[in-house]
Design a protein around this motif. Structure first.
Motif, PDB file in Angstrom:
ATOM      1  N   ASP A 218     -35.899  49.209 -68.259  1.00 24.99           N
ATOM      2  CA  ASP A 218     -34.583  49.469 -68.709  1.00 24.99           C
ATOM      3  C   ASP A 218     -33.522  49.569 -68.416  1.00 24.99           C
ATOM      4  O   ASP A 218     -32.389  50.450 -67.219  1.00 24.99           O
ATOM      5  CB  ASP A 218     -34.753  51.669 -67.883  1.00 24.99           C
ATOM      6  CG  ASP A 218     -35.963  52.302 -68.248  1.00 24.99           C
ATOM      7  OD1 ASP A 218     -36.753  52.293 -68.928  1.00 24.99           O
ATOM      8  OD2 ASP A 218     -36.859  52.675 -67.660  1.00 24.99           O
ATOM      9  N   ILE A 219     -33.062  48.223 -68.667  1.00 23.86           N
ATOM     10  CA  ILE A 219     -32.085  48.241 -68.832  1.00 23.86           C
ATOM     11  C   ILE A 219     -31.320  47.742 -69.591  1.00 23.86           C
ATOM     12  O   ILE A 219     -32.065  47.126 -70.711  1.00 23.86           O
ATOM     13  CB  ILE A 219     -31.842  46.198 -67.683  1.00 23.86           C
ATOM     14  CG1 ILE A 219     -32.868  46.233 -66.720  1.00 23.86           C
ATOM     15  CG2 ILE A 219     -30.506  45.806 -67.619  1.00 23.86           C
ATOM     16  CD1 ILE A 219     -32.712  45.226 -65.701  1.00 23.86           C
ATOM     17  N   LYS A 220     -30.478  48.486 -70.274  1.00 22.17           N
ATOM     18  CA  LYS A 220     -29.024  48.101 -71.162  1.00 22.17           C
ATOM     19  C   LYS A 220     -28.434  46.581 -71.561  1.00 22.17           C
ATOM     20  O   LYS A 220     -28.011  46.058 -70.505  1.00 22.17           O
ATOM     21  CB  LYS A 220     -28.909  49.246 -71.774  1.00 22.17           C
ATOM     22  CG  LYS A 220     -29.189  51.000 -72.076  1.00 22.17           C
ATOM     23  CD  LYS A 220     -28.211  51.952 -71.872  1.00 22.17           C
ATOM     24  CE  LYS A 220     -29.462  53.492 -72.175  1.00 22.17           C
ATOM     25  NZ  LYS A 220     -30.430  53.442 -71.858  1.00 22.17           N
ATOM     26  N   TRP A 221     -28.067  46.602 -72.889  1.00 24.70           N
ATOM     27  CA  TRP A 221     -27.210  45.105 -72.911  1.00 24.70           C
ATOM     28  C   TRP A 221     -26.450  45.159 -73.654  1.00 24.70           C
ATOM     29  O   TRP A 221     -26.579  46.107 -74.844  1.00 24.70           O
ATOM     30  CB  TRP A 221     -28.518  44.097 -72.731  1.00 24.70           C
ATOM     31  CG  TRP A 221     -28.599  43.683 -74.169  1.00 24.70           C
ATOM     32  CD1 TRP A 221     -28.046  43.431 -75.140  1.00 24.70           C
ATOM     33  CD2 TRP A 221     -30.029  44.198 -74.370  1.00 24.70           C
ATOM     34  NE1 TRP A 221     -29.343  43.308 -76.414  1.00 24.70           N
ATOM     35  CE2 TRP A 221     -30.600  44.242 -75.612  1.00 24.70           C
ATOM     36  CE3 TRP A 221     -31.772  44.667 -74.040  1.00 24.70           C
ATOM     37  CZ2 TRP A 221     -31.782  44.290 -76.747  1.00 24.70           C
ATOM     38  CZ3 TRP A 221     -32.525  45.224 -74.533  1.00 24.70           C
ATOM     39  CH2 TRP A 221     -33.053  45.357 -75.098  1.00 24.70           C
ATOM     40  N   VAL A 222     -25.300  44.663 -73.650  1.00 23.28           N
ATOM     41  CA  VAL A 222     -24.045  43.555 -74.341  1.00 23.28           C
ATOM     42  C   VAL A 222     -23.927  42.604 -74.575  1.00 23.28           C
ATOM     43  O   VAL A 222     -23.514  41.813 -73.155  1.00 23.28           O
ATOM     44  CB  VAL A 222     -22.970  44.292 -73.815  1.00 23.28           C
ATOM     45  CG1 VAL A 222     -22.113  44.164 -75.202  1.00 23.28           C
ATOM     46  CG2 VAL A 222     -22.925  46.083 -73.530  1.00 23.28           C
ATOM     47  N   THR A 223     -24.526  41.988 -75.441  1.00 24.21           N
ATOM     48  CA  THR A 223     -24.042  40.169 -76.095  1.00 24.21           C
ATOM     49  C   THR A 223     -23.018  40.624 -76.423  1.00 24.21           C
ATOM     50  O   THR A 223     -22.502  41.201 -77.355  1.00 24.21           O
ATOM     51  CB  THR A 223     -24.852  39.811 -76.910  1.00 24.21           C
ATOM     52  OG1 THR A 223     -25.441  41.038 -77.931  1.00 24.21           O
ATOM     53  CG2 THR A 223     -26.675  39.952 -76.094  1.00 24.21           C
ATOM     54  N   ASN A 224     -22.637  39.036 -76.683  1.00 24.50           N
ATOM     55  CA  ASN A 224     -20.802  38.402 -77.419  1.00 24.50           C
ATOM     56  C   ASN A 224     -19.992  39.040 -76.802  1.00 24.50           C
ATOM     57  O   ASN A 224     -19.009  40.140 -77.844  1.00 24.50           O
ATOM     58  CB  ASN A 224     -21.111  38.941 -78.572  1.00 24.50           C
ATOM     59  CG  ASN A 224     -22.107  37.374 -79.196  1.00 24.50           C
ATOM     60  OD1 ASN A 224     -22.001  36.415 -79.014  1.00 24.50           O
ATOM     61  ND2 ASN A 224     -22.259  38.084 -79.992  1.00 24.50           N
ATOM     62  N   ALA A 225     -19.632  39.463 -75.326  1.00 22.91           N
ATOM     63  CA  ALA A 225     -19.183  40.550 -74.669  1.00 22.91           C
ATOM     64  C   ALA A 225     -17.869  39.959 -74.463  1.00 22.91           C
ATOM     65  O   ALA A 225     -18.190  38.640 -73.006  1.00 22.91           O
ATOM     66  CB  ALA A 225     -19.648  40.908 -73.913  1.00 22.91           C
TER      67      ALA A 225
END
Length: 435
Positions: A218-225
């Protein structure tokens, strides 16, 4: 008698001093210079941050162990390198002369590149040093009394992504043990173009495997951040796509944040004309020797290595333990050859081998060579990796205390991974030209 000075007492510097002394003997003088009087096992800092390790467990006082091996030790920061004089200027105003200089300084942590970042003048924590990890642990203890959103990840320009993944999973496991995980949304914010890129263009099935692990935990992510600033309790980042065009802006609230910074070269080295690239990393040839100064060698994080590929947000290539080990061995061989009037022939390798803890499991990857296309693309996970990293920690600390110069990766890690057969041409292959 030659005077060989090693600057930096980390995973590269301490073995370099031991190997040099063992190889060159009493006929030559080896001196290790470091800003602090202790060795810190940096790979254990994620454990320190959550309290499963203490400073005393992962640090070793250097002087008594070095002096037993006949290695001089100077616990001083270097303020300037003067290659035209073969001299180092030290913090107390004294000078130290050398015939050969080995730079294993590690990086300068460039928190200033993102306003509001960093554990001293900013609002995010770090696990890049044991001091920072202790500060992160103290804040974590306060956080546990009033839990809330957590952000973990890496800033634009970061090159060492593994510890961020480790910390996210270790934090998740610790919160589950405390029955607090349901109160703590975790978001992984990274400059990588995708989860599992690791600054390496991915290794094997790292993308799908780590994405799956994030979903399962249950870990969300944002890439190309592209994180632009951090305010108290609020991280501002822009998600990019394509050639770097903005896709969407994110304002992410947090009660606790650990973001790895970009690295630069340390000031004393970066300021030497012709020695470094614009980021302050040492430019070397295939024999670990400075292109501008033939009696200066470098290994580890302070060495200039080009990014694996162009990414929407800047990412760097990591320098892993096996790579550093081979760099150090090449330097020792080449200094010994130079003292004997022979040409330098030894080369380090840009192969990547890494053990990453995941709290109650772990992940291991092997990229041979580090830069694709590769001969070997290998990625596995399991409880055994966690146990292997614990064993690696214990053995390396023993190695520092005992003063042994044996190559730990070739003797133990590769065997443990069941890939010792790769030790031939693939593991010891030619490395690409440094740019």
């Amino acid at each position: 008698m030659a005077r060989i000075v090693v600057v930096g007492a980390g995973i590269g510097g301490v073995p370099a001093a031991y190997e040099l002394k063992a190889r060159l003997g009493k006929g030559h003088e080896v001196t290790l210079v470091n800003a602090s009087d202790y060795f810190q096992f940096v790979p254990s800092n994620p454990w320190v941050a959550v309290g499963t390790r203490t400073r005393d467990a992962i640090t070793v006082p250097l002087r008594p162990h070095l002096e037993k091996k006949g290695i001089a030790f100077v616990a001083q920061a270097v303020t300037a390198v003067q290659p035209e004089r073969n001299t180092l200027q030290l913090l107390d105003g004294s000078a130290l002369e050398y015939d050969y200089l080995v730079l294993t300084t590690g990086p300068r942590l460039a928190f200033e590149e993102v306003p509001g970042a960093g554990p001293v003048d900013g609002h995010t924590h770090s696990i890049c040093t044991t001091d920072h990890a202790e500060r992160a642990h103290a804040a974590y203890q306060e956080f546990l009394h009033n839990p809330g959103p957590v952000i973990v990840g890496a800033m634009p320009g970061a090159s060492c992504f593994g510890p961020a993944y480790e910390f996210a999973f270790i934090l998740d496991a610790d919160l589950r043990r405390r029955k607090l995980r349901h109160k703590v949304p975790i978001t992984f914010v990274t400059s990588e173009p995708y989860i599992g890129h690791l600054g390496l263009g991915g290794v094997g099935d790292s993308k799908s495997m780590l994405e799956s692990e994030f979903r399962n935990h249950d870990i969300k992510w944002v890439t190309n951040a592209k994180t632009t600033r951090v305010e108290p309790g609020l991280l501002h980042t822009t998600e990019l796509y394509g050639l770097g065009n903005p896709l969407r802006d994110h304002e992410l609230p947090f009660r606790y944040a650990m973001m790895l910074p970009a690295f630069k070269g340390v000031d004393a080295v970066a300021g030497v004309e012709g020695l470094c690239n614009p980021r302050g990393f040492v430019l070397i040839d295939e024999h670990q020797r400075s292109r501008a100064y033939r009696n200066i060698f470098a290994a580890g994080v302070c060495v200039a290595i080009p990014p694996v590929e162009v990414t929407p947000v800047a990412t760097g290539a990591p320098k892993t333990g096996y790579m550093i080990e081979t760099m150090v061995t090449a330097i020792v061989d080449n200094i010994a050859a130079d003292l004997e009037g022979k040409e330098a022939k030894a080369k380090g390798t840009w192969n990547a081998i890494c053990l990453a803890d995941m709290g109650d499991s772990g992940a291991a990857f092997v990229a041979l060579p580090q830069l694709p296309p590769r001969n070997v693309n290998w990625f596995r996970k399991g409880k055994w990796v966690h146990l292997a990293k614990v064993a690696f920690e214990k053995y390396f600390l023993h190695k520092v205390k005992a003063g042994t110069s044996e190559p730990i990766y070739e003797k133990y890690i590769l065997k443990a991974l069941g890939i010792l057969r790769l030790e031939g041409s693939q593991l010891k292959g030619e490395k690409s030209e440094v740019r």
